[in-house]
Design an enzyme around this catalytic site. Structure first.
Site, PDB file in Angstrom:
ATOM      1  N   TYR A   1       3.750   6.822  -0.656  1.00 43.01           N
ATOM      2  CA  TYR A   1       3.127   8.042  -0.136  1.00 43.01           C
ATOM      3  C   TYR A   1       3.953   9.262  -0.519  1.00 43.01           C
ATOM      4  O   TYR A   1       3.414  10.276  -0.995  1.00 43.01           O
ATOM      5  CB  TYR A   1       2.993   7.937   1.382  1.00 43.01           C
ATOM      6  N   SER A   2       5.271   9.187  -0.324  1.00 50.02           N
ATOM      7  CA  SER A   2       6.139  10.322  -0.643  1.00 50.02           C
ATOM      8  C   SER A   2       6.093  10.658  -2.123  1.00 50.02           C
ATOM      9  O   SER A   2       6.083  11.832  -2.509  1.00 50.02           O
ATOM     10  CB  SER A   2       7.576  10.016  -0.215  1.00 50.02           C
TER      11      SER A   2
END
Length: 241
Positions: free
Chosen positions: A151-152
């Protein structure tokens, strides 16, 4: 006032953004993948205000669906003034357990779809008056936390895409990002998880999806010299380590 396209407009931040743009006078192209019932209800609400609204669906993890969506919106709206890339995935997975499919899907929705949708909609954006593209990013793209590596990475890429397009598409098309803080907790967060997040926020409270929506309306209507920026709407959370 103008025309706008919002992805992931059926619920949460996307719905609030679409509603705020509608109340600000924008006609709207609205997209959702699964939240089609709530999207239809929102469309009826906005049509009651006198807005023109078209509805579009598609799984943004699939390249062919992204291409089809871009074509549909471009044909329905030859000129666009605002494009908001709100649709996104968010999941907690231990790094050692992230599969290639999970990684691919995360980047496809959170980064590839905004990239290629903007590319497909360039003719409509260039026909708009002071057109604006907005990416919904996240503090995790700059200050990662454990168990959200894919996600990051996707949000970090979206931040760079914001800056790259702001440079390349200037001077006519502006590109900015809005980075929400705790404005719409994931459904799986229990009371303890929410309290842990709130303790790290200088303002000491949760924000609202309307805070994000108002920021986007401001970018569209009141900030013609603002481009290439990531605006954190997070109660000060990103201001500290």
């Amino acid at each position: 006032m103008g025309t706008a396209f919002v992805t992931g407009a059926g619920i949460r931040i996307g719905s609030a953004v679409a509603r705020a743009l509608g109340h600000a006078g924008y006609d709207l192209a609205l997209h959702a993948n699964r939240s089609l019932e709530s999207l239809g209800a929102l469309a009826e609400e906005l049509r009651a205000l006198g807005r023109r609204v078209t509805l579009h669906s598609g799984d943004l993890s699939q390249p062919e669906a992204v291409d089809a969506l871009g074509t549909q919106v471009r044909e329905a709206w030859p000129a666009l003034d605002v494009v908001v890339h709100n649709a996104g995935l968010y999941e907690r997975v231990d790094f050692a357990s992230i599969s290639r499919e999970q990684y691919r899907t995360m980047l496809a929705v959170n980064l590839d779809a905004p990239f290629f949708l903007t590319q497909a909609l360039l003719p409509s954006l260039r026909a708009g008056k002071d057109p604006l593209v907005v990416h919904i990013t996240d503090v995790g793209g700059e200050r990662p936390v454990s168990h959200y590596a894919h996600y990051s990475v996707s949000k970090a890429g979206l931040i760079m895409l914001t800056r790259a397009l702001a440079v390349e598409l200037a001077p006519h098309v502006r590109v900015n990002a809005v980075s929400p803080g705790a404005v719409a907790f994931p459904e799986h967060y229990d009371a303890a998880a929410r309290e842990a997040v709130l303790k790290r926020i200088p303002m000491g409270r949760e924000g609202s999806v309307e805070d994000i929506a108002r920021t986007i309306v401001f970018l569209a209507r009141e900030a013609p010299y603002l481009t290439g920026q990531v605006i954190a709407v997070d109660g000060g959370r990103s201001a500290q380590l």
